[in-house]
Design a protein around this motif. Structure first.
Motif, PDB file in Angstrom:
ATOM      1  N   LEU A 100       0.860  -1.178   0.000  1.00 16.72           N
ATOM      2  CA  LEU A 100       0.000   0.000   0.000  1.00 16.72           C
ATOM      3  C   LEU A 100       0.897   1.229   0.000  1.00 16.72           C
ATOM      4  O   LEU A 100       1.766   1.384   0.865  1.00 16.72           O
ATOM      5  CB  LEU A 100      -0.904   0.017   1.233  1.00 16.72           C
ATOM      6  N   TYR A 101       0.688   2.092  -0.983  1.00 14.50           N
ATOM      7  CA  TYR A 101       1.475   3.321  -1.089  1.00 14.50           C
ATOM      8  C   TYR A 101       0.570   4.449  -1.562  1.00 14.50           C
ATOM      9  O   TYR A 101      -0.128   4.323  -2.565  1.00 14.50           O
ATOM     10  CB  TYR A 101       2.635   3.137  -2.067  1.00 14.50           C
ATOM     11  N   ARG A 102       0.550   5.519  -0.797  1.00 18.20           N
ATOM     12  CA  ARG A 102      -0.299   6.686  -1.107  1.00 18.20           C
ATOM     13  C   ARG A 102      -1.765   6.281  -1.238  1.00 18.20           C
ATOM     14  O   ARG A 102      -2.493   6.789  -2.076  1.00 18.20           O
ATOM     15  CB  ARG A 102       0.191   7.383  -2.376  1.00 18.20           C
ATOM     16  N   GLY A 103      -2.175   5.322  -0.402  1.00 17.66           N
ATOM     17  CA  GLY A 103      -3.558   4.877  -0.380  1.00 17.66           C
ATOM     18  C   GLY A 103      -3.938   3.959  -1.518  1.00 17.66           C
ATOM     19  O   GLY A 103      -5.115   3.592  -1.654  1.00 17.66           O
ATOM     20  N   ARG A 104      -2.976   3.547  -2.327  1.00 18.55           N
ATOM     21  CA  ARG A 104      -3.251   2.699  -3.492  1.00 18.55           C
ATOM     22  C   ARG A 104      -2.587   1.340  -3.334  1.00 18.55           C
ATOM     23  O   ARG A 104      -1.432   1.244  -2.909  1.00 18.55           O
ATOM     24  CB  ARG A 104      -2.732   3.379  -4.763  1.00 18.55           C
TER      25      ARG A 104
ATOM     26  N   THR B 148      -0.608  -1.794  -4.488  1.00 16.57           N
ATOM     27  CA  THR B 148       0.397  -2.005  -5.519  1.00 16.57           C
ATOM     28  C   THR B 148       1.341  -3.104  -5.041  1.00 16.57           C
ATOM     29  O   THR B 148       0.959  -3.936  -4.228  1.00 16.57           O
ATOM     30  CB  THR B 148       1.156  -0.679  -5.801  1.00 16.57           C
ATOM     31  N   ASN B 149       2.573  -3.132  -5.529  1.00 16.54           N
ATOM     32  CA  ASN B 149       3.607  -4.026  -5.014  1.00 16.54           C
ATOM     33  C   ASN B 149       4.968  -3.388  -5.250  1.00 16.54           C
ATOM     34  O   ASN B 149       5.094  -2.398  -5.996  1.00 16.54           O
ATOM     35  CB  ASN B 149       3.520  -5.427  -5.652  1.00 16.54           C
ATOM     36  N   LEU B 150       5.988  -3.949  -4.604  1.00 19.81           N
ATOM     37  CA  LEU B 150       7.314  -3.360  -4.696  1.00 19.81           C
ATOM     38  C   LEU B 150       7.904  -3.473  -6.099  1.00 19.81           C
ATOM     39  O   LEU B 150       8.687  -2.633  -6.526  1.00 19.81           O
ATOM     40  CB  LEU B 150       8.257  -4.010  -3.679  1.00 19.81           C
ATOM     41  N   LYS B 151       7.533  -4.534  -6.804  1.00 19.08           N
ATOM     42  CA  LYS B 151       8.026  -4.704  -8.163  1.00 19.08           C
ATOM     43  C   LYS B 151       7.589  -3.526  -9.039  1.00 19.08           C
ATOM     44  O   LYS B 151       8.380  -3.006  -9.836  1.00 19.08           O
ATOM     45  CB  LYS B 151       7.507  -6.020  -8.743  1.00 19.08           C
ATOM     46  N   GLU B 152       6.360  -3.094  -8.852  1.00 16.74           N
ATOM     47  CA  GLU B 152       5.858  -1.950  -9.616  1.00 16.74           C
ATOM     48  C   GLU B 152       6.487  -0.648  -9.151  1.00 16.74           C
ATOM     49  O   GLU B 152       6.908   0.184  -9.948  1.00 16.74           O
ATOM     50  CB  GLU B 152       4.338  -1.872  -9.483  1.00 16.74           C
ATOM     51  N   LEU B 153       6.554  -0.477  -7.815  1.00 16.69           N
ATOM     52  CA  LEU B 153       7.073   0.769  -7.266  1.00 16.69           C
ATOM     53  C   LEU B 153       8.555   0.962  -7.572  1.00 16.69           C
ATOM     54  O   LEU B 153       8.994   2.073  -7.856  1.00 16.69           O
ATOM     55  CB  LEU B 153       6.844   0.791  -5.752  1.00 16.69           C
ATOM     56  N   LEU B 154       9.324  -0.131  -7.499  1.00 12.49           N
ATOM     57  CA  LEU B 154      10.766  -0.043  -7.724  1.00 12.49           C
ATOM     58  C   LEU B 154      11.148  -0.239  -9.188  1.00 12.49           C
ATOM     59  O   LEU B 154      12.313  -0.133  -9.543  1.00 12.49           O
ATOM     60  CB  LEU B 154      11.489  -1.086  -6.867  1.00 12.49           C
ATOM     61  N   LYS B 155      10.133  -0.594 -10.000  1.00  9.81           N
ATOM     62  CA  LYS B 155      10.346  -0.793 -11.433  1.00  9.81           C
ATOM     63  C   LYS B 155      11.435  -1.839 -11.699  1.00  9.81           C
ATOM     64  O   LYS B 155      12.436  -1.579 -12.361  1.00  9.81           O
ATOM     65  CB  LYS B 155      10.693   0.527 -12.116  1.00  9.81           C
ATOM     66  N   VAL B 156      11.170  -3.048 -11.148  1.00  3.23           N
ATOM     67  CA  VAL B 156      12.107  -4.161 -11.360  1.00  3.23           C
ATOM     68  C   VAL B 156      11.373  -5.323 -12.030  1.00  3.23           C
ATOM     69  O   VAL B 156      10.159  -5.405 -12.025  1.00  3.23           O
ATOM     70  CB  VAL B 156      12.727  -4.623 -10.036  1.00  3.23           C
TER      71      VAL B 156
END
Length: 239
Positions: free
Chosen positions: A225-229, A231-239
């Motif tokens: 959860l990031y900024r109320g949305r 998601t997952n770390l793969k998306e957030l870290l772009k890996v």
């Protein structure tokens, strides 16, 4: 007892990774030590080190894995008895999970350095709050990412104090809270929401991985959860 007489010089290469990683599964220790011989011969060495009280071990009942860590006499042999504290038996599972997560991040191409909690004060003596893991890397710009492993829920006021401390940090850019309990995940995200007018909530990421105690888990694909949305770390870290 003269411990130097009890172990072969090559065994020091097996002990050395435990200085950095603190607690490792037998499999991970074999990999980090770059031991090329068979698994059975590696187990024999571990058994000898245990017998001579240089390392101790415990079994993670969830994954049935054996984890190894240094005892005080081994710290003396490798010359770090003053700078490294012996493993706290009550924190062994927590530390084992932290190490496994650190190793996952170590494999990411943009990560340059990783420090566990025992190392961080040496590198950043003025850091306001020592996290479980500190990651340094470079994407478009250099960054520092703190990781906290929450296996149990802390007091609400204490959590909010830590949130504020991380927000005030001049060292870290973001902090990831990782837990295996929905109750902790929900509580911590709620506590952060209650502070939205007091701190920069965009510095915080929460991850829920229910299988964090088992042998294999993919923390990068776990619910986040990031900024109320969601998601997952793969998306957030772009890996």
């Amino acid at each position: 007892m003269n411990y130097l007489e009890k172990i072969a010089p090559s065994y020091f290469e097996i002990l050395t990774p435990l200085k950095k990683w603190r607690i490792l599964s037998v499999k991970d220790l074999k990999e980090q030590a770059e031991y090329q011989k068979s698994s059975s011969s590696f187990y024999k060495i571990i058994t000898k080190l245990e017998k001579n009280r240089l390392v101790d071990s415990f079994i993670n009942s969830w994954s049935n894995e054996k984890f190894i860590y240094l005892l005080p006499e081994a710290l003396k042999i490798i010359g770090d008895e003053k700078s490294l504290l012996p493993v706290n038996r009550d924190q062994r599972l927590h530390d084992a999970i932290a190490t496994r997560i650190a190793l996952i991040f170590k494999g990411l191409p943009f990560v340059t350095d990783i420090y566990l909690d025992q190392e961080i004060p040496k590198i950043y003596p003025l850091m306001e709050k020592t996290p479980d893991i500190l990651i340094e890397g470079v994407k478009t710009t250099p960054f520092r990412l703190a990781i906290e492993i929450e296996l149990t829920q802390k007091n609400k006021m204490r959590v909010k104090e830590i949130f504020k401390c991380h927000d005030d940090s001049k060292i870290i850019n973001n902090v990831i809270y990782i837990t295996d309990k929905p109750s902790v995940f929900n509580a911590y995200t709620r506590y952060l929401d209650e502070l939205q007018d007091q701190i920069n909530t965009e510095r915080f990421i929460f991850v829920l991985e229910k299988d964090i105690s088992i042998k294999t888990f993919n923390i990068l694909s776990s619910k986040a959860l990031y900024r109320g949305r969601e998601t997952n770390l793969k998306e957030l870290l772009k890996v």
